[in-house]
Design a protein around this motif. Structure first.
Motif, PDB file in Angstrom:
ATOM      1  N   ALA A   1      -5.252  -5.987 -19.693  1.00 36.69           N
ATOM      2  CA  ALA A   1      -6.685  -6.294 -19.780  1.00 36.69           C
ATOM      3  C   ALA A   1      -7.162  -6.873 -18.459  1.00 36.69           C
ATOM      4  O   ALA A   1      -6.401  -7.539 -17.749  1.00 36.69           O
ATOM      5  CB  ALA A   1      -6.959  -7.281 -20.917  1.00 36.69           C
ATOM      6  N   GLN A   2      -8.424  -6.599 -18.129  1.00 37.63           N
ATOM      7  CA  GLN A   2      -9.008  -7.120 -16.884  1.00 37.63           C
ATOM      8  C   GLN A   2     -10.331  -7.802 -17.188  1.00 37.63           C
ATOM      9  O   GLN A   2     -11.165  -7.283 -17.927  1.00 37.63           O
ATOM     10  CB  GLN A   2      -9.223  -5.978 -15.891  1.00 37.63           C
TER      11      GLN A   2
ATOM     12  N   LEU B   1      -6.360  -9.552 -13.613  1.00 37.75           N
ATOM     13  CA  LEU B   1      -5.700  -8.496 -14.388  1.00 37.75           C
ATOM     14  C   LEU B   1      -4.516  -9.120 -15.116  1.00 37.75           C
ATOM     15  O   LEU B   1      -3.597  -9.630 -14.487  1.00 37.75           O
ATOM     16  CB  LEU B   1      -5.224  -7.374 -13.468  1.00 37.75           C
TER      17      LEU B   1
ATOM     18  N   SER C   1      -2.058   3.361 -16.469  1.00 36.71           N
ATOM     19  CA  SER C   1      -3.215   2.661 -17.025  1.00 36.71           C
ATOM     20  C   SER C   1      -4.478   2.909 -16.204  1.00 36.71           C
ATOM     21  O   SER C   1      -4.511   2.686 -14.996  1.00 36.71           O
ATOM     22  CB  SER C   1      -2.933   1.148 -17.071  1.00 36.71           C
TER      23      SER C   1
ATOM     24  N   THR D   1      -7.114   1.135 -16.427  1.00 33.31           N
ATOM     25  CA  THR D   1      -7.590  -0.192 -16.019  1.00 33.31           C
ATOM     26  C   THR D   1      -6.920  -0.628 -14.723  1.00 33.31           C
ATOM     27  O   THR D   1      -7.587  -1.100 -13.793  1.00 33.31           O
ATOM     28  CB  THR D   1      -7.293  -1.227 -17.120  1.00 33.31           C
TER      29      THR D   1
ATOM     30  N   ARG E   1      -8.055   1.476 -11.730  1.00 37.98           N
ATOM     31  CA  ARG E   1      -9.423   1.191 -11.302  1.00 37.98           C
ATOM     32  C   ARG E   1      -9.513  -0.117 -10.512  1.00 37.98           C
ATOM     33  O   ARG E   1     -10.128  -0.165  -9.446  1.00 37.98           O
ATOM     34  CB  ARG E   1     -10.342   1.101 -12.527  1.00 37.98           C
ATOM     35  N   CYS E   2      -8.898  -1.179 -11.022  1.00 33.92           N
ATOM     36  CA  CYS E   2      -9.115  -2.482 -10.388  1.00 33.92           C
ATOM     37  C   CYS E   2      -8.006  -2.881  -9.418  1.00 33.92           C
ATOM     38  O   CYS E   2      -8.228  -3.735  -8.548  1.00 33.92           O
ATOM     39  CB  CYS E   2      -9.311  -3.567 -11.446  1.00 33.92           C
TER      40      CYS E   2
END
Length: 275
Positions: free
Chosen positions: A61-62, A67, A81, A83, A86-87
């Motif tokens: 989860a971010q 993160l 992932s 997520t 992306r981050c």
């Protein structure tokens, strides 16, 4: 292998209780570090406490520039992932370089970090990304976590449950892979946290460490910008480095300098992220 009993607790607390009840018990997650030592009869735990299926240790989860990844999350899940991609693409890229496909589908982030394996990739990310390591009882900052080869700040019955990574403006990880295993002969992770740069090295020494001399050089050159030559001619002191059939101490020190330059090149090609 020596004989042992196998335990599968239903919760983190039950796992902690098992470790406290059996002083010679060892936690088991992916087993990528522990199982080889068992096969070589270098470790003789009385019990193996399986953490791999505990839901409390899973998930990615971010939120708010952090993160969070559960300790039992497998390398393949981190690499795939959306997520993480992306981050923190440097972290997903790192996960995709670990070992081979079988290792990535079995090994876990927590097992890699909690064992302080000198050839593991994640410890460099933990240091460079200013991570906080979450256990069943406290929070440990990354700079205080790795103490030596296979030695961390974890207490005997303490279980790593998650890792929180600070999402940087940009980051890059480059490593020289062992030809047979794919593990890091040397790996360098560089992260730029809004002008504060951290350079972390794995594979070279008994445990992951920050290359502070390189950080100071990069800080001094920040106004002029960085390129592959910013750290040219720099190598860390090799006196305490690992030496084996794969690489000498001097060769590992040379690799640190070379890979740091490559990581800077990759960093320059990465657009700063807005978080």
């Amino acid at each position: 292998m020596y004989p042992f009993a196998y335990l599968r607790p239903a919760s983190v607390q039950e796992a902690v209780d098992c470790l406290a009840r059996f002083p010679d018990a060892r936690p088991l997650s992916g087993g990528m570090t522990l199982v080889p030592t068992l096969k070589q009869r270098l470790s003789a735990p009385s019990h193996l406490v399986d953490l791999s299926r505990l839901p409390e240790l899973q998930g990615i989860a971010q939120e708010d520039g952090v993160l969070r990844i559960g300790a039992a999350t497998r390398h393949a899940a981190v690499a795939q992932s959306d997520t993480v991609r992306r981050c923190l693409p440097a972290l997903s890229g790192l996960a995709g370089l670990i070992g081979d496909q079988q290792v990535r589908n079995r090994g876990t982030m927590g097992g890699s970090v909690a064992n302080s394996d000198p050839a593991a990739d994640y410890p460099a990310a933990v240091l460079a990304l200013k991570a906080t390591l979450i256990t069943d009882r406290r929070r440990i900052e990354s700079d205080a976590f790795f103490l030596g080869m296979f030695e961390t700040a974890l207490e005997p019955t303490e279980i790593l449950t998650a890792i929180e990574f600070r999402v940087p403006d940009r980051a890059a990880y480059v490593k020289h892979r062992h030809a047979a295993s794919g593990y890091a002969v040397v790996g360098v992770f560089i992260a730029d946290h809004r002008g504060e740069v951290r350079v972390a090295v794995t594979g070279a020494g008994p445990c992951a460490f920050r290359w502070t001399a390189a950080e100071e050089r990069l800080a001094a050159c920040a106004s002029a910008g960085w390129n592959a030559g910013t750290l040219a001619g720099m190598e860390p002191d090799a006196s305490g480095f690992n030496a084996d059939a794969t690489a000498t101490r001097a060769y590992r020190a040379h690799l640190v300098g070379v890979l740091a330059g490559r990581a800077l090149s990759a960093l320059g090609a990465t657009d700063p992220q807005v978080n």
